[in-house]
Design an enzyme around this catalytic site. Structure first.
Site, PDB file in Angstrom:
ATOM      1  N   HIS A  16       0.844  -1.207   0.000  1.00  0.00           N
ATOM      2  CA  HIS A  16       0.000   0.000   0.000  1.00  0.00           C
ATOM      3  C   HIS A  16       0.882   1.261   0.000  1.00  0.00           C
ATOM      4  O   HIS A  16       0.588   2.230  -0.712  1.00  0.00           O
ATOM      5  CB  HIS A  16      -0.872   0.052   1.270  1.00  0.00           C
ATOM      6  CG  HIS A  16      -1.886  -1.050   1.382  1.00  0.00           C
ATOM      7  ND1 HIS A  16      -2.011  -1.835   2.512  1.00  0.00           N
ATOM      8  CD2 HIS A  16      -2.836  -1.484   0.515  1.00  0.00           C
ATOM      9  CE1 HIS A  16      -3.007  -2.699   2.341  1.00  0.00           C
ATOM     10  NE2 HIS A  16      -3.506  -2.523   1.126  1.00  0.00           N
ATOM     11  N   LYS A  40     -17.789  -6.616   8.716  1.00  0.00           N
ATOM     12  CA  LYS A  40     -16.593  -7.417   8.364  1.00  0.00           C
ATOM     13  C   LYS A  40     -15.648  -7.484   9.571  1.00  0.00           C
ATOM     14  O   LYS A  40     -15.309  -6.447  10.144  1.00  0.00           O
ATOM     15  CB  LYS A  40     -15.901  -6.749   7.166  1.00  0.00           C
ATOM     16  CG  LYS A  40     -14.968  -7.683   6.422  1.00  0.00           C
ATOM     17  CD  LYS A  40     -14.446  -7.025   5.157  1.00  0.00           C
ATOM     18  CE  LYS A  40     -13.159  -7.650   4.702  1.00  0.00           C
ATOM     19  NZ  LYS A  40     -12.512  -6.860   3.648  1.00  0.00           N
ATOM     20  N   ARG A  88      -1.965  -6.126  -8.429  1.00  0.00           N
ATOM     21  CA  ARG A  88      -0.802  -7.015  -8.298  1.00  0.00           C
ATOM     22  C   ARG A  88      -0.724  -8.059  -9.394  1.00  0.00           C
ATOM     23  O   ARG A  88       0.358  -8.506  -9.768  1.00  0.00           O
ATOM     24  CB  ARG A  88      -0.850  -7.749  -6.944  1.00  0.00           C
ATOM     25  CG  ARG A  88      -0.590  -6.858  -5.759  1.00  0.00           C
ATOM     26  CD  ARG A  88      -0.965  -7.546  -4.478  1.00  0.00           C
ATOM     27  NE  ARG A  88      -2.396  -7.838  -4.467  1.00  0.00           N
ATOM     28  CZ  ARG A  88      -3.082  -8.202  -3.398  1.00  0.00           C
ATOM     29  NH1 ARG A  88      -2.471  -8.382  -2.247  1.00  0.00           N
ATOM     30  NH2 ARG A  88      -4.376  -8.428  -3.470  1.00  0.00           N
ATOM     31  N   SER A 125      -2.533  -7.922   2.983  1.00  0.00           N
ATOM     32  CA  SER A 125      -2.834  -7.792   4.418  1.00  0.00           C
ATOM     33  C   SER A 125      -3.274  -9.145   4.986  1.00  0.00           C
ATOM     34  O   SER A 125      -2.908  -9.496   6.113  1.00  0.00           O
ATOM     35  CB  SER A 125      -3.957  -6.780   4.640  1.00  0.00           C
ATOM     36  OG  SER A 125      -3.570  -5.515   4.188  1.00  0.00           O
TER      37      SER A 125
END
Ligand code: PNS
Length: 162
Positions: A16, A40, A88, A125
């Site tokens: 990030h 979440k 990515r 993450s």
């Protein structure tokens, strides 16, 4: 140009940070905005995530904020010029393309993609949390995630598992 870099940032990673640094170069203002989604499960609260981002990114034209609900509504509210996302791999690209097209239809604001850097394209993450959860149970002295997240985040994750 006001760019919004939205995400969960649970927690912020070196991937990030690479996108923030590179994105900030072509923005007058870059707002890193953390999604608040109580439905979440997250390791860090929104406040903790914001603090970790502020500690690890000190760039003049970069600020940190949060949003809830639809990204498109937030983008309109803050009058952003574009949304920034890092990509990515091809799987990221397919997902991001769907989001980008729908966000454009919802708010008329486009998404710009930056390819993840060669040194950070493997970082996520979720993987950081998975490695930490398993390894920190056995060995708190390891610095196994130090190549994936900034030092303050590495310490904060350790504290979560203490
Ligand atoms: O870091 P992440 O988890 O990949 O970020 C995903 C994020 C926050 C950008 C995405 O889930 C999002 O925009 N959520 C807000 C809800 C929303 O607007 N959904 C519809 C998108 S068309």
């Amino acid at each position: 140009m006001k760019l919004i870099y939205p995400g969960s940032f649970d927690p912020i990673t070196l991937g990030h940070i690479d996108i923030i640094k590179r994105g900030s170069v072509f923005a007058d203002e870059l707002i890193v905005s953390v999604l608040y989604n109580p439905a979440k499960k997250s390791l860090f609260s929104v406040e903790e995530r914001i603090d970790l981002i502020k500690e690890s990114v000190r760039i003049k034209n970069v600020t940190v904020d949060f949003f809830d609900g639809l990204l498109a509504d937030y983008v309109k509210k803050v009058n952003a010029s574009a949304i920034l996302r890092g990509v990515r791999n091809s799987s990221d690209f397919e997902n991001e393309k769907l989001y980008a097209v729908n966000n454009y239809l919802l708010c008329g604001v486009d998404t710009v993609f930056l390819p993840a850097g060669q040194a950070t394209g493997h970082i996520s993450s979720s993987i950081v949390k998975e490695i930490a959860a398993i390894r920190f149970k056995k060995d708190m002295n390891t610095n196994i995630i130090s190549d994936l997240v900034p030092q303050n985040v590495s310490l904060a994750i350790k504290n979560k598992f203490l």
